[in-house]
Design a protein around this motif. Structure first.
Motif, PDB file in Angstrom:
ATOM      1  N   PHE A   1     -49.932 -11.410   3.303  1.00 33.03           N
ATOM      2  CA  PHE A   1     -48.721 -11.276   2.676  1.00 33.03           C
ATOM      3  C   PHE A   1     -47.947 -12.382   3.061  1.00 33.03           C
ATOM      4  O   PHE A   1     -47.308 -12.460   4.212  1.00 33.03           O
TER       5      PHE A   1
ATOM      6  N   SER B   1     -57.686 -11.942   0.112  1.00 35.55           N
ATOM      7  CA  SER B   1     -56.858 -12.005  -0.842  1.00 35.55           C
ATOM      8  C   SER B   1     -55.396 -12.520  -0.173  1.00 35.55           C
ATOM      9  O   SER B   1     -55.293 -12.294   0.966  1.00 35.55           O
ATOM     10  N   ILE B   2     -54.512 -12.915  -1.115  1.00 31.77           N
ATOM     11  CA  ILE B   2     -53.154 -13.352  -0.719  1.00 31.77           C
ATOM     12  C   ILE B   2     -52.263 -13.073  -1.803  1.00 31.77           C
ATOM     13  O   ILE B   2     -52.562 -13.196  -2.991  1.00 31.77           O
ATOM     14  N   ASN B   3     -50.862 -12.652  -1.311  1.00 29.87           N
ATOM     15  CA  ASN B   3     -50.225 -12.703  -2.485  1.00 29.87           C
ATOM     16  C   ASN B   3     -48.656 -13.267  -1.668  1.00 29.87           C
ATOM     17  O   ASN B   3     -48.523 -13.407  -0.728  1.00 29.87           O
ATOM     18  N   ILE B   4     -48.036 -14.067  -2.549  1.00 30.60           N
ATOM     19  CA  ILE B   4     -47.048 -14.881  -2.146  1.00 30.60           C
ATOM     20  C   ILE B   4     -45.598 -14.225  -2.917  1.00 30.60           C
ATOM     21  O   ILE B   4     -45.552 -14.100  -3.932  1.00 30.60           O
ATOM     22  N   ARG B   5     -44.712 -13.952  -1.880  1.00 25.27           N
ATOM     23  CA  ARG B   5     -43.400 -13.340  -2.397  1.00 25.27           C
ATOM     24  C   ARG B   5     -42.159 -14.316  -1.796  1.00 25.27           C
ATOM     25  O   ARG B   5     -42.088 -14.943  -0.858  1.00 25.27           O
TER      26      ARG B   5
ATOM     27  N   HIS C   1     -56.279  -9.363   3.703  1.00 27.37           N
ATOM     28  CA  HIS C   1     -54.910  -9.610   2.582  1.00 27.37           C
ATOM     29  C   HIS C   1     -54.074  -9.986   3.562  1.00 27.37           C
ATOM     30  O   HIS C   1     -53.473  -9.694   4.576  1.00 27.37           O
TER      31      HIS C   1
ATOM     32  N   LYS D   1     -47.029 -22.826  -4.634  1.00 24.61           N
ATOM     33  CA  LYS D   1     -47.514 -21.669  -4.234  1.00 24.61           C
ATOM     34  C   LYS D   1     -49.030 -21.420  -4.586  1.00 24.61           C
ATOM     35  O   LYS D   1     -49.720 -20.823  -3.770  1.00 24.61           O
ATOM     36  N   LYS D   2     -49.556 -21.624  -5.764  1.00 26.94           N
ATOM     37  CA  LYS D   2     -50.763 -21.649  -6.330  1.00 26.94           C
ATOM     38  C   LYS D   2     -51.692 -22.370  -5.010  1.00 26.94           C
ATOM     39  O   LYS D   2     -52.812 -21.986  -4.635  1.00 26.94           O
TER      40      LYS D   2
ATOM     41  N   SER E   1     -51.832 -20.559  -1.850  1.00 28.10           N
ATOM     42  CA  SER E   1     -52.981 -19.386  -1.997  1.00 28.10           C
ATOM     43  C   SER E   1     -54.221 -19.954  -2.250  1.00 28.10           C
ATOM     44  O   SER E   1     -55.002 -19.192  -1.388  1.00 28.10           O
TER      45      SER E   1
ATOM     46  N   ASN F   1     -44.472 -14.353   2.982  1.00 26.09           N
ATOM     47  CA  ASN F   1     -43.070 -14.257   2.649  1.00 26.09           C
ATOM     48  C   ASN F   1     -42.331 -15.715   2.714  1.00 26.09           C
ATOM     49  O   ASN F   1     -42.419 -16.393   3.787  1.00 26.09           O
TER      50      ASN F   1
END
Length: 114
Positions: free
Chosen positions: A63, A97-101, A61, A75-76, A79, A65
């Protein structure tokens, strides 16, 4: 800026070296043209102890930032490109997985700004 923090099961760095994984994420982020080359930072934290869905399945995963100002579409794309590259690198890993903040420009500070 940006910071990509890769968290993964320890076995990931037995399949590919930390340097290879870090470089893949770096190169992919750079290829989006969203960031200046020298600004991208990537690090990896492998975990020996974890629980993923009540199992010890391998996982990756990220993260991410980044400074605010990028569109949802940008951003999509970031990702999806990172996940695609990691999926190619680790075809048998069940969870990638990945998430962008977003960082707020108004509250971000580093030592060169003081």
């Amino acid at each position: 800026m940006p910071h990509f923090v890769i968290e993964c099961s320890e076995n990931i760095i037995n399949i590919k070296s930390p340097k290879e994984v870090i470089q893949k994420v770096y190169d992919t982020a750079e290829s989006t043209d969203l960031f200046d080359k020298g600004d991208i930072k990537v690090r990896i934290n492998p975990y020996k102890y974890y629980n993923v869905g009540n199992s010890e399945s391998d996982f990756i995963h990220i993260f991410a930032n980044i400074m605010e100002g990028r569109t949802v579409s940008q951003k999509k794309n970031l990702s999806e490109r990172v996940i695609l590259e990691l999926k190619l690198m680790f075809p048998n890993i069940p969870v990638i997985s990945i998430n962008i903040r977003d960082f707020e420009k108004a509250t971000y500070c580093n030592k060169s700004m003081i």
